[in-house]
Motif scaffolding. Structure first.
Motif, PDB file in Angstrom:
ATOM      1  N   THR A 162       0.825  -1.205   0.000  1.00 50.29           N
ATOM      2  CA  THR A 162       0.000   0.000   0.000  1.00 50.29           C
ATOM      3  C   THR A 162       0.860   1.257   0.000  1.00 50.29           C
ATOM      4  OG1 THR A 162      -0.194   0.022   2.424  1.00 50.29           O
ATOM      5  CG2 THR A 162      -1.937  -1.097   1.183  1.00 50.29           C
ATOM      6  N   LEU A 175      -7.792  -1.132  -0.871  1.00 49.77           N
ATOM      7  CA  LEU A 175      -7.022  -1.255   0.367  1.00 49.77           C
ATOM      8  C   LEU A 175      -5.948  -0.169   0.458  1.00 49.77           C
ATOM      9  CD1 LEU A 175      -6.554  -5.131   0.639  1.00 49.77           C
ATOM     10  CD2 LEU A 175      -8.088  -3.675   1.994  1.00 49.77           C
ATOM     11  N   SER A 194      -5.262  -5.197   6.163  1.00 50.07           N
ATOM     12  CA  SER A 194      -5.509  -6.275   5.211  1.00 50.07           C
ATOM     13  C   SER A 194      -6.993  -6.428   4.893  1.00 50.07           C
ATOM     14  CB  SER A 194      -4.959  -7.598   5.753  1.00 50.07           C
ATOM     15  OG  SER A 194      -5.623  -7.983   6.950  1.00 50.07           O
ATOM     16  N   THR A 195      -7.861  -5.863   5.740  1.00 52.26           N
ATOM     17  CA  THR A 195      -9.300  -5.900   5.497  1.00 52.26           C
ATOM     18  C   THR A 195      -9.967  -4.812   6.333  1.00 52.26           C
ATOM     19  OG1 THR A 195     -11.352  -7.189   5.782  1.00 52.26           O
ATOM     20  CG2 THR A 195      -9.544  -7.669   7.294  1.00 52.26           C
TER      21      THR A 195
END
Length: 215
Positions: A162, A175, A194-195
């Protein structure tokens, strides 16, 4: 607003010196491949033992795999929200939080401090492994820990990506933008990396519509 917003005294890609001691300073940096080389074999060893020594079947491995990965995402969220963004009252506490996470908000593009150095991760993994052994019935702690470590590695490399890769796939692009807004818009939310699942569950997902981001 937490005290982890960038101080603007450093370039975002600069590497800040944390320790006067050269050995400690060196241990605070990590090449991106190192966590994979250190923890990947550990996870594989634990999973292989689960199948060959403990003879856990495919169904059992699938269930414990989902449990281990999901538990990691929850740990990721809770650590980020309640430990890394904790606002201590003492100088020692502020120093501790800065070492763990504040420096990342100060210089978020520093490639050598995006992943947890093994020296810092080892005691954490050791304590968690002991906890899993105490909570889970034999022999499930080993594969659970293996999948938990895999979840940690997935998080680590999503986090690295990211900050340093374009991430053109729609899911990965989401993300990236989600995490960048945590850094540069409002860090009182978007704690998932990650989520965003646990941000939805615990109502730390941004309530206002997010504007398109070209980054």
């Amino acid at each position: 607003m937490s005290n982890h917003q960038p101080s603007r005294t450093h370039r975002v890609d600069e590497s800040v010196r944390l320790f006067k001691n050269p050995i400690l300073e060196k241990l605070s940096h990590v090449h991106p491949i190192v966590p994979l080389l250190v923890w990947g074999p550990v996870a594989i060893w634990l999973l292989v033992r689960a199948v060959t020594v403990h003879q856990i079947g495919l169904a059992g491995m699938a269930v414990i795999g989902v449990a281990g990965l999901l538990t990691w995402t929850l740990a990721e969220y809770l650590l980020h929200r309640y430990l890394f963004h904790f606002e201590p009252k003492t100088d020692l506490g502020r120093r501790f939080i800065y070492l763990f996470h504040g420096v990342h908000h100060d210089t978020p593009q520093d490639k050598t401090r995006l992943l947890m150095p093994p020296a810092g991760a080892l005691p954490i993994i050791a304590v968690l492994y002991l906890m899993f052994w105490l909570v889970l019935p034999y022999p499930w702690a080993e594969p659970f820990t293996g999948f938990f470590i895999i979840g940690y590695l997935i998080y680590d490399y999503i986090h690295y990506a990211t900050h340093h890769f374009p991430m053109r796939h729609p899911l990965l692009k989401f993300l990236k933008h989600y995490h960048m807004r945590h850094h540069f818009s409002d860090d009182d939310g978007r704690y998932g990396v990650s989520t965003p699942f646990w941000d939805w569950v615990f109502n730390t997902y941004p309530s206002k519509p997010e504007k398109p981001n070209r980054g």
